[in-house]
Write a protein that holds these residues in place. Structure first.
Motif, mmCIF file in Angstrom:
data_model
loop_
_atom_site.group_PDB
_atom_site.id
_atom_site.type_symbol
_atom_site.label_atom_id
_atom_site.label_comp_id
_atom_site.label_asym_id
_atom_site.label_seq_id
_atom_site.Cartn_x
_atom_site.Cartn_y
_atom_site.Cartn_z
ATOM 1 N N PHE A 1 76.163 62.218 20.951
ATOM 2 C CA PHE A 1 77.305 61.358 21.276
ATOM 3 C C PHE A 1 78.496 62.228 21.667
ATOM 4 C CE2 PHE A 1 74.656 58.973 18.440
ATOM 5 C CZ PHE A 1 74.748 57.664 18.851
ATOM 6 N N HIS A 2 79.077 61.937 22.838
ATOM 7 C CA HIS A 2 80.321 62.617 23.232
ATOM 8 C C HIS A 2 81.522 61.828 22.744
ATOM 9 C CE1 HIS A 2 78.314 65.714 25.438
ATOM 10 N NE2 HIS A 2 77.711 64.835 26.232
ATOM 11 N N LYS A 3 81.382 60.521 22.734
ATOM 12 C CA LYS A 3 82.402 59.633 22.182
ATOM 13 C C LYS A 3 81.733 58.315 21.842
ATOM 14 C CE LYS A 3 84.304 57.115 26.110
ATOM 15 N NZ LYS A 3 85.501 56.658 26.753
ATOM 16 N N SER B 1 82.777 54.319 21.872
ATOM 17 C CA SER B 1 83.825 53.391 22.302
ATOM 18 C C SER B 1 84.022 52.286 21.268
ATOM 19 C CB SER B 1 83.463 52.792 23.665
ATOM 20 O OG SER B 1 82.419 51.852 23.514
ATOM 21 N N ASP C 1 78.330 51.138 21.484
ATOM 22 C CA ASP C 1 77.543 51.876 22.466
ATOM 23 C C ASP C 1 76.051 51.731 22.168
ATOM 24 O OD1 ASP C 1 80.083 52.619 23.101
ATOM 25 O OD2 ASP C 1 79.855 54.723 22.582
ATOM 26 N N THR D 1 71.923 52.511 27.768
ATOM 27 C CA THR D 1 72.700 51.282 27.800
ATOM 28 C C THR D 1 71.936 50.214 27.012
ATOM 29 O OG1 THR D 1 73.836 49.677 29.233
ATOM 30 C CG2 THR D 1 71.672 50.437 29.939
ATOM 31 N N PRO E 1 77.402 50.729 27.638
ATOM 32 C CA PRO E 1 76.919 52.068 27.968
ATOM 33 C C PRO E 1 76.920 53.006 26.758
ATOM 34 C CG PRO E 1 79.161 51.787 28.736
ATOM 35 C CD PRO E 1 78.720 50.453 28.192
ATOM 36 N N TYR F 1 77.878 56.884 25.771
ATOM 37 C CA TYR F 1 78.670 58.020 26.220
ATOM 38 C C TYR F 1 78.159 59.276 25.530
ATOM 39 C CZ TYR F 1 81.688 54.329 27.894
ATOM 40 O OH TYR F 1 82.162 53.218 28.527
ATOM 41 N N GLY F 2 77.211 59.926 26.174
ATOM 42 C CA GLY F 2 76.627 61.119 25.592
ATOM 43 C C GLY F 2 75.435 61.567 26.403
ATOM 44 N N GLU F 3 74.529 62.252 25.747
ATOM 45 C CA GLU F 3 73.338 62.777 26.399
ATOM 46 C C GLU F 3 72.093 62.292 25.665
ATOM 47 O OE1 GLU F 3 73.567 67.095 27.167
ATOM 48 O OE2 GLU F 3 75.637 66.915 26.469
#
Length: 167
Positions: free
Chosen positions: A12-14, A16, A20, A108, A115, A117-119
């Motif tokens: 996880f980059h962020k 929301s 997510d 998603t 969505p 937000y990460g990889e």
């Protein structure tokens, strides 16, 4: 299908404010989906035979920029097994679980409105006993349409119509 197994890594980059989703197997609340809450909870969401929605909490402390290894399997008898970072988190039978595999989406979920937000890497999906609808009727219909078009084109080329002028 007789069984479903998913294995992947996620970072996880962020997170929301909109829950997510890492993946879904069906639209809206019809499939399984893995989602992170704004508070940092990670949960598997699934539908039931009674048209309700349930969740299974996997962790309450999702950390940003950390890789997680996630394994989820469901047998034909709804035996659910989940591991996070190779540690068992869930190993139970959910007799009320009901889900579809009709709209697979990775990165998603919730009909592709949430969505991630990460990889995600090394996503592996295994379906045993899953029946794929045959394409034969669709291909047969396409052949008929192509045949009609070719016959029509040949007819036009062999028998060009004369122009008729009305005065």
């Amino acid at each position: 299908y007789t069984s479903l197994a998913l294995h992947f890594k996620a970072k996880f980059h962020k997170i929301s404010q909109n829950y997510d989703n890492l993946f879904q197997t069906g639209p809206l609340n019809e499939g399984l989906r893995l989602e992170a809450s704004p508070q940092g909870d990670l949960a598997l969401i699934y539908g039931t035979k009674y048209n309700s929605l349930k969740s299974i909490l996997l962790t309450t402390d999702v950390q940003l920029n950390k890789w997680y290894s996630i394994y989820i399997s469901v047998s034909s008898r709804n035996h659910l097994r989940i591991e996070v970072d190779d540690k068992p988190v869930v190993d139970t039978i959910l007799s009320d679980m009901k889900y579809s595999i009709t709209d697979l989406a990775i990165g998603t979920g919730f009909s592709k409105t949430r969505p991630f937000y990460g990889e995600i890497s090394n996503f592996d999906l295994s379906l045993e006993g899953y029946k794929v609808r045959p394409l034969a009727p669709i291909l047969d219909a396409a052949r008929v349409v192509i045949y009609i078009l070719i016959v029509g084109l040949v007819f036009i080329l062999l028998f060009p119509s004369k122009r008729v002028r009305i005065m």
